[in-house]
Scaffold this motif. Sequence first.
Motif, short mmCIF file in Angstrom:
data_model
loop_
_atom_site.label_atom_id
_atom_site.label_comp_id
_atom_site.label_asym_id
_atom_site.label_seq_id
_atom_site.Cartn_x
_atom_site.Cartn_y
_atom_site.Cartn_z
N VAL A 1 -5.76 7.47 -6.01
CA VAL A 1 -5.71 8.62 -6.92
C VAL A 1 -6.64 9.72 -6.42
CG1 VAL A 1 -6.14 9.40 -9.28
CG2 VAL A 1 -5.03 7.20 -8.89
N PHE A 2 -7.86 9.34 -6.07
CA PHE A 2 -8.80 10.33 -5.52
C PHE A 2 -8.25 10.94 -4.24
CE2 PHE A 2 -12.02 11.08 -2.26
CZ PHE A 2 -12.64 12.19 -2.81
N ALA A 3 -7.74 10.11 -3.35
CA ALA A 3 -7.21 10.60 -2.07
C ALA A 3 -6.00 11.50 -2.30
CB ALA A 3 -6.85 9.43 -1.16
N GLY A 4 -5.17 11.19 -3.27
CA GLY A 4 -4.01 12.02 -3.55
C GLY A 4 -4.40 13.39 -4.09
N ILE A 5 -5.35 13.41 -5.03
CA ILE A 5 -5.81 14.69 -5.58
C ILE A 5 -6.50 15.51 -4.51
CG2 ILE A 5 -7.43 15.73 -7.21
CD1 ILE A 5 -6.76 13.41 -9.13
N ALA A 6 -7.35 14.86 -3.72
CA ALA A 6 -8.07 15.58 -2.66
C ALA A 6 -7.12 16.14 -1.62
CB ALA A 6 -9.09 14.64 -2.01
N LEU B 1 2.90 11.59 -3.38
CA LEU B 1 3.32 10.19 -3.26
C LEU B 1 2.17 9.23 -3.55
CD1 LEU B 1 5.61 10.30 -0.09
CD2 LEU B 1 6.30 9.86 -2.44
N ALA B 2 0.95 9.60 -3.14
CA ALA B 2 -0.20 8.74 -3.42
C ALA B 2 -0.47 8.65 -4.92
CB ALA B 2 -1.44 9.27 -2.70
N LEU B 3 -0.31 9.77 -5.62
CA LEU B 3 -0.53 9.74 -7.07
C LEU B 3 0.55 8.96 -7.79
CD1 LEU B 3 -1.70 13.39 -7.72
CD2 LEU B 3 -3.06 11.33 -7.79
N SER B 4 1.77 8.96 -7.28
CA SER B 4 2.86 8.28 -7.98
C SER B 4 2.98 6.80 -7.61
CB SER B 4 4.18 8.98 -7.69
OG SER B 4 4.51 8.85 -6.33
N TRP B 5 2.33 6.36 -6.56
CA TRP B 5 2.45 4.96 -6.14
C TRP B 5 1.65 4.07 -7.07
CZ3 TRP B 5 -0.89 1.12 -4.33
CH2 TRP B 5 -0.27 0.03 -3.74
N ALA B 6 2.20 2.91 -7.40
CA ALA B 6 1.50 1.91 -8.20
C ALA B 6 1.73 0.56 -7.56
CB ALA B 6 2.00 1.91 -9.63
N PRO B 7 0.70 -0.27 -7.49
CA PRO B 7 0.88 -1.58 -6.87
C PRO B 7 1.82 -2.44 -7.70
CG PRO B 7 -1.30 -1.41 -7.85
CD PRO B 7 -0.67 -0.06 -7.95
N GLY B 8 2.64 -3.23 -7.03
CA GLY B 8 3.57 -4.12 -7.71
C GLY B 8 2.86 -5.32 -8.28
N ARG C 1 0.85 -1.21 0.00
CA ARG C 1 0.00 0.00 0.00
C ARG C 1 0.87 1.24 0.00
NH1 ARG C 1 -3.52 -1.83 3.36
NH2 ARG C 1 -2.53 -3.83 3.25
N PRO C 2 0.30 2.41 -0.32
CA PRO C 2 1.08 3.65 -0.30
C PRO C 2 1.27 4.13 1.14
CG PRO C 2 -1.14 4.11 -1.03
CD PRO C 2 -1.03 2.62 -0.88
N PHE C 3 2.13 3.45 1.88
CA PHE C 3 2.27 3.70 3.31
C PHE C 3 2.79 5.11 3.59
CE2 PHE C 3 4.96 3.77 7.10
CZ PHE C 3 4.01 3.46 8.05
N TRP C 4 3.87 5.51 2.93
CA TRP C 4 4.46 6.82 3.22
C TRP C 4 3.54 7.95 2.78
CZ3 TRP C 4 7.92 6.72 6.72
CH2 TRP C 4 8.72 5.60 6.85
N ALA C 5 2.80 7.75 1.71
CA ALA C 5 1.84 8.76 1.28
C ALA C 5 0.78 8.97 2.35
CB ALA C 5 1.19 8.35 -0.03
N GLY C 6 0.26 7.88 2.90
CA GLY C 6 -0.75 7.99 3.95
C GLY C 6 -0.19 8.61 5.21
N LEU C 7 1.05 8.27 5.55
CA LEU C 7 1.66 8.82 6.77
C LEU C 7 1.88 10.32 6.64
CD1 LEU C 7 2.87 8.12 9.56
CD2 LEU C 7 5.06 7.92 8.41
#
Length: 194
Positions: free
Chosen positions: A89-94, A124-131, A27-33
Motif C-alpha cells: 500500500v505504501f509502495a503503491g501510493i508512493a 495495481l499495487a493498491l488493488s492487489w490483495a493476498p489470496g 505477490r503483486p508481480f505485475w505492479a512491481g514490474l
Amino acid sequence: MSAETPVQSAGRFTRLRLRFRDWRGTRPFWAGLFTLLGGLPIAYFPYATLKLGTMSLAMSTTAGAGSLIIGVLLVTLGLTMWFQQATRVFAGIASILLALVSLVVSNIGGFIIGFLLALIGGALALSWAPGKPTAEGAAPKGAGPAPTTDGAPEPAPGAVAGEPDLPRSWNEPAEGGAPYGDGAKEPNGVHRVG
C-alpha cells in the motif's frame, strides 16, 4: 510415465517455470514490474543523447538530478513490491505520487511513458490483495452444492426435496384457499387487492 508422476521427473525448465509461477502468484508481480519499468525512462531520458542521422538531441536539463532520484526510487519501489508484500500500500501510493511529480520534474514524466507505467503499477499495487489458502478438500468459493450419490445436487436448507425453490406468485392460492389477488389475507395478515 503415468499421469500421477510427480513434477520432479519433469525437465529443469518446467520445474523453474512452475516455481516462478508459484512465486509470482504470491505477490503483486505485475505492479512491481510496471513500477520498475516506469522508473527507467524517467531516469534515462534527461541523461540520454539521441542521434537522429547527423543531428544529436540532448535532453539534459537542470532537473536531471531530480529525474534520476525519481527513477531510482520507482525502481526501488518496484522491487519492494516484489520482496516486501506487506508494504504494497505504501509502495503503491508512493509510486503514484512520484509518477505525478515526474510530470513536472522529468521531461513530462519520461515522455509520458514512465508516468503511465508508474501510475498503472501503483494502482495495481493498491488493488492487489493476498489470496487466502483453501483447506484440503474444501469446495472453492462460488461452487454450487455438492452432488448427492445419485448425481442430483442437495436441496437448499428448508426446501422440500423434489420441488423447485421458486417464489410464490400472486395467483397461487394462499393458505386459506383464495388467491392473493382476490382480496384474501396473506400469511402475514396483509390484505392484497388485485
